[in-house]
Design a protein around this motif. Structure first.
Motif, PDB file in Angstrom:
ATOM      1  N   GLU A   1       0.822  -1.220   0.000  1.00  0.00           N
ATOM      2  CA  GLU A   1       0.000   0.000   0.000  1.00  0.00           C
ATOM      3  C   GLU A   1       0.852   1.265   0.000  1.00  0.00           C
ATOM      4  OE1 GLU A   1      -2.362  -0.371   3.486  1.00  0.00           O
ATOM      5  OE2 GLU A   1      -3.492  -2.121   2.756  1.00  0.00           O
ATOM      6  N   GLU A   2       2.119   1.120   0.323  1.00  0.00           N
ATOM      7  CA  GLU A   2       3.015   2.265   0.402  1.00  0.00           C
ATOM      8  C   GLU A   2       3.560   2.612  -0.990  1.00  0.00           C
ATOM      9  OE1 GLU A   2       4.160   4.083   3.199  1.00  0.00           O
ATOM     10  OE2 GLU A   2       2.512   3.082   4.241  1.00  0.00           O
ATOM     11  N   PRO A   3       3.853   3.891  -1.248  1.00  0.00           N
ATOM     12  CA  PRO A   3       4.529   4.241  -2.510  1.00  0.00           C
ATOM     13  C   PRO A   3       5.946   3.698  -2.529  1.00  0.00           C
ATOM     14  CG  PRO A   3       4.391   6.155  -1.057  1.00  0.00           C
ATOM     15  CD  PRO A   3       3.576   5.073  -0.407  1.00  0.00           C
ATOM     16  N   PHE A   4       6.391   3.266  -3.699  1.00  0.00           N
ATOM     17  CA  PHE A   4       7.726   2.691  -3.851  1.00  0.00           C
ATOM     18  C   PHE A   4       8.543   3.478  -4.863  1.00  0.00           C
ATOM     19  CE2 PHE A   4       6.650  -0.878  -1.331  1.00  0.00           C
ATOM     20  CZ  PHE A   4       7.832  -1.571  -1.058  1.00  0.00           C
ATOM     21  N   VAL A   5       9.830   3.580  -4.578  1.00  0.00           N
ATOM     22  CA  VAL A   5      10.796   4.143  -5.517  1.00  0.00           C
ATOM     23  C   VAL A   5      11.523   2.962  -6.152  1.00  0.00           C
ATOM     24  CG1 VAL A   5      12.721   5.724  -5.844  1.00  0.00           C
ATOM     25  CG2 VAL A   5      11.085   6.119  -3.974  1.00  0.00           C
ATOM     26  N   LEU A   6      11.419   2.838  -7.486  1.00  0.00           N
ATOM     27  CA  LEU A   6      11.948   1.680  -8.189  1.00  0.00           C
ATOM     28  C   LEU A   6      13.054   2.074  -9.154  1.00  0.00           C
ATOM     29  CD1 LEU A   6       8.624  -0.181  -9.097  1.00  0.00           C
ATOM     30  CD2 LEU A   6      10.195  -0.721  -7.238  1.00  0.00           C
ATOM     31  N   ARG A   7      13.876   1.090  -9.480  1.00  0.00           N
ATOM     32  CA  ARG A   7      14.868   1.262 -10.535  1.00  0.00           C
ATOM     33  C   ARG A   7      14.182   1.265 -11.898  1.00  0.00           C
ATOM     34  NH1 ARG A   7      20.328   0.278  -9.979  1.00  0.00           N
ATOM     35  NH2 ARG A   7      20.271   0.781 -12.189  1.00  0.00           N
ATOM     36  N   GLU A   8      14.946   1.639 -12.927  1.00  0.00           N
ATOM     37  CA  GLU A   8      14.417   1.733 -14.278  1.00  0.00           C
ATOM     38  C   GLU A   8      14.199   0.353 -14.887  1.00  0.00           C
ATOM     39  OE1 GLU A   8      18.739   1.019 -14.875  1.00  0.00           O
ATOM     40  OE2 GLU A   8      17.453   1.977 -13.379  1.00  0.00           O
ATOM     41  N   LEU A   9      13.465   0.314 -16.002  1.00  0.00           N
ATOM     42  CA  LEU A   9      13.278  -0.929 -16.742  1.00  0.00           C
ATOM     43  C   LEU A   9      14.640  -1.503 -17.134  1.00  0.00           C
ATOM     44  CD1 LEU A   9      10.311   0.039 -19.102  1.00  0.00           C
ATOM     45  CD2 LEU A   9      10.240  -1.608 -17.233  1.00  0.00           C
ATOM     46  N   GLY A  10      14.774  -2.812 -17.007  1.00  0.00           N
ATOM     47  CA  GLY A  10      16.045  -3.458 -17.318  1.00  0.00           C
ATOM     48  C   GLY A  10      16.903  -3.720 -16.107  1.00  0.00           C
ATOM     49  N   SER A  11      16.527  -3.150 -14.959  1.00  0.00           N
ATOM     50  CA  SER A  11      17.283  -3.370 -13.724  1.00  0.00           C
ATOM     51  C   SER A  11      16.961  -4.755 -13.173  1.00  0.00           C
ATOM     52  CB  SER A  11      16.915  -2.304 -12.691  1.00  0.00           C
ATOM     53  OG  SER A  11      17.273  -2.715 -11.391  1.00  0.00           O
ATOM     54  N   GLY A  12      18.004  -5.492 -12.780  1.00  0.00           N
ATOM     55  CA  GLY A  12      17.805  -6.805 -12.189  1.00  0.00           C
ATOM     56  C   GLY A  12      17.094  -6.727 -10.844  1.00  0.00           C
ATOM     57  N   THR A  13      17.428  -5.713 -10.042  1.00  0.00           N
ATOM     58  CA  THR A  13      16.766  -5.541  -8.751  1.00  0.00           C
ATOM     59  C   THR A  13      15.284  -5.275  -8.942  1.00  0.00           C
ATOM     60  OG1 THR A  13      18.805  -4.639  -7.791  1.00  0.00           O
ATOM     61  CG2 THR A  13      16.759  -4.230  -6.600  1.00  0.00           C
ATOM     62  N   ARG A  14      14.946  -4.421  -9.889  1.00  0.00           N
ATOM     63  CA  ARG A  14      13.539  -4.127 -10.177  1.00  0.00           C
ATOM     64  C   ARG A  14      12.790  -5.397 -10.553  1.00  0.00           C
ATOM     65  NH1 ARG A  14      10.466   0.311 -12.882  1.00  0.00           N
ATOM     66  NH2 ARG A  14       8.745  -0.673 -14.008  1.00  0.00           N
ATOM     67  N   GLU A  15      13.386  -6.207 -11.446  1.00  0.00           N
ATOM     68  CA  GLU A  15      12.726  -7.431 -11.889  1.00  0.00           C
ATOM     69  C   GLU A  15      12.508  -8.392 -10.729  1.00  0.00           C
ATOM     70  OE1 GLU A  15      14.811  -9.170 -15.141  1.00  0.00           O
ATOM     71  OE2 GLU A  15      14.614  -7.397 -16.431  1.00  0.00           O
ATOM     72  N   ALA A  16      13.507  -8.512  -9.853  1.00  0.00           N
ATOM     73  CA  ALA A  16      13.388  -9.413  -8.706  1.00  0.00           C
ATOM     74  C   ALA A  16      12.270  -8.967  -7.760  1.00  0.00           C
ATOM     75  CB  ALA A  16      14.712  -9.482  -7.956  1.00  0.00           C
ATOM     76  N   ILE A  17      12.172  -7.658  -7.520  1.00  0.00           N
ATOM     77  CA  ILE A  17      11.147  -7.132  -6.614  1.00  0.00           C
ATOM     78  C   ILE A  17       9.754  -7.351  -7.182  1.00  0.00           C
ATOM     79  CG2 ILE A  17      10.252  -5.046  -5.517  1.00  0.00           C
ATOM     80  CD1 ILE A  17      13.167  -3.959  -5.748  1.00  0.00           C
ATOM     81  N   LEU A  18       9.553  -6.943  -8.427  1.00  0.00           N
ATOM     82  CA  LEU A  18       8.230  -7.064  -9.033  1.00  0.00           C
ATOM     83  C   LEU A  18       7.812  -8.525  -9.153  1.00  0.00           C
ATOM     84  CD1 LEU A  18       8.357  -4.289 -11.800  1.00  0.00           C
ATOM     85  CD2 LEU A  18       7.417  -4.169  -9.468  1.00  0.00           C
ATOM     86  N   ARG A  19       8.764  -9.412  -9.450  1.00  0.00           N
ATOM     87  CA  ARG A  19       8.443 -10.836  -9.538  1.00  0.00           C
ATOM     88  C   ARG A  19       8.033 -11.373  -8.166  1.00  0.00           C
ATOM     89  NH1 ARG A  19      12.745 -12.287 -11.868  1.00  0.00           N
ATOM     90  NH2 ARG A  19      13.954 -13.000 -10.052  1.00  0.00           N
ATOM     91  N   PHE A  20       8.748 -10.973  -7.119  1.00  0.00           N
ATOM     92  CA  PHE A  20       8.443 -11.443  -5.765  1.00  0.00           C
ATOM     93  C   PHE A  20       7.025 -11.047  -5.358  1.00  0.00           C
ATOM     94  CE2 PHE A  20       8.325 -10.592  -1.177  1.00  0.00           C
ATOM     95  CZ  PHE A  20       8.673 -11.831  -0.677  1.00  0.00           C
ATOM     96  N   PHE A  21       6.676  -9.791  -5.551  1.00  0.00           N
ATOM     97  CA  PHE A  21       5.334  -9.339  -5.170  1.00  0.00           C
ATOM     98  C   PHE A  21       4.279  -9.908  -6.122  1.00  0.00           C
ATOM     99  CE2 PHE A  21       7.705  -6.358  -2.622  1.00  0.00           C
ATOM    100  CZ  PHE A  21       6.891  -6.131  -1.520  1.00  0.00           C
TER     101      PHE A  21
END
Length: 240
Positions: free
Chosen positions: A123-143
């Motif tokens: 429910e909280e706002p998130f600050v994410l890395r740009e498209l193509g970032s491995g960290t971003r992909e891992a986070i979005l996949r987990f949730f």
């Protein structure tokens, strides 16, 4: 009368090893590092150069897609990154734990809560890395695997910018623990206690399959193994 044989004088190293050492000292290591691993990888390379000060290192810091493109073009010897794809014909050695944690501003209302449910965090706002970032992909996949979608407030292509945005209260973020230790100890950021976190990941040393490594990159790979940064392939050892 039998002749005598002159004594044989051994050299300190076999000729082929002497040549190899000379090539190493005159060599070059071309390596790319994903920006999320920047600080950790630079420290690691600095330790390696203390042992081989004559080596030249060409270091490129880029996002995951750019690093993979460099490997595919054979522009670099090897790379340090998170989990690489399994479809590009790459050899990847996992080394050094890379725990991902949820960070917030030091004054965030959730800072003292324990075992915060993922639904609440989403429910909280998130600050994410740009498209193509491995960290971003891992986070979005987990949730996503848990049926949750993050509220994306900002997208940034720099970990330092993300930490600054979180510090001033613009949202939460998921980052590598080692990248924020100093800011947490200084009281600017805090780590939230969230169900399922930290996400246990690893950094990988990656190069193309079948690539004949020159002396310098081969020695760097050996350096990781000898210093027990690298996890054995049987998985028996814990990552450091």
């Amino acid at each position: 009368m039998q002749g005598t044989t002159a004594p044989q004088h051994s050299t300190p190293y076999p000729l082929n090893l002497t040549k190899s050492l000379r090539r190493l000292d005159d060599g070059q290591l071309r390596i790319a590092v994903t920006s999320a691993a920047n600080a950790f990888a630079v420290d690691l390379i600095a330790r390696f150069l203390q042992q081989h000060p004559q080596l030249q290192v060409i270091l490129n810091i880029a996002n995951r897609q750019e690093v993979l493109a460099s490997l595919e073009r054979n522009d670099i010897d090897m790379a340090i990154m998170g989990e690489p794809p399994q479809t590009l014909g790459l050899v990847a050695m996992p080394f050094h734990r890379n725990d991902l944690i949820v960070i917030a501003a030091a004054s965030h209302p959730l800072r003292h809560e324990l075992n915060i449910p993922l639904q609440r965090i989403a429910e909280e706002p998130f600050v994410l890395r740009e498209l193509g970032s491995g960290t971003r992909e891992a986070i979005l996949r987990f949730f996503g695997e848990r049926g949750l979608q993050l509220r994306q407030s900002l997208v940034m292509n720099s970990n330092e910018a993300i930490k600054q945005a979180v510090k001033v209260g613009m949202g939460l973020a998921v980052v590598a623990r080692h990248s924020v230790i100093v800011k947490m100890e200084s009281g600017y950021l805090c780590s939230l206690s969230v169900d399922g976190f930290p996400l246990r990941r690893a950094w990988h040393l990656v190069h193309r399959k079948g690539k004949q490594l020159a002396p310098a990159p081969r020695e760097f790979k050996t350096f990781l193994i000898e210093h027990q940064y690298v996890q054995h392939t049987d998985g028996a050892e814990e990552l450091l």
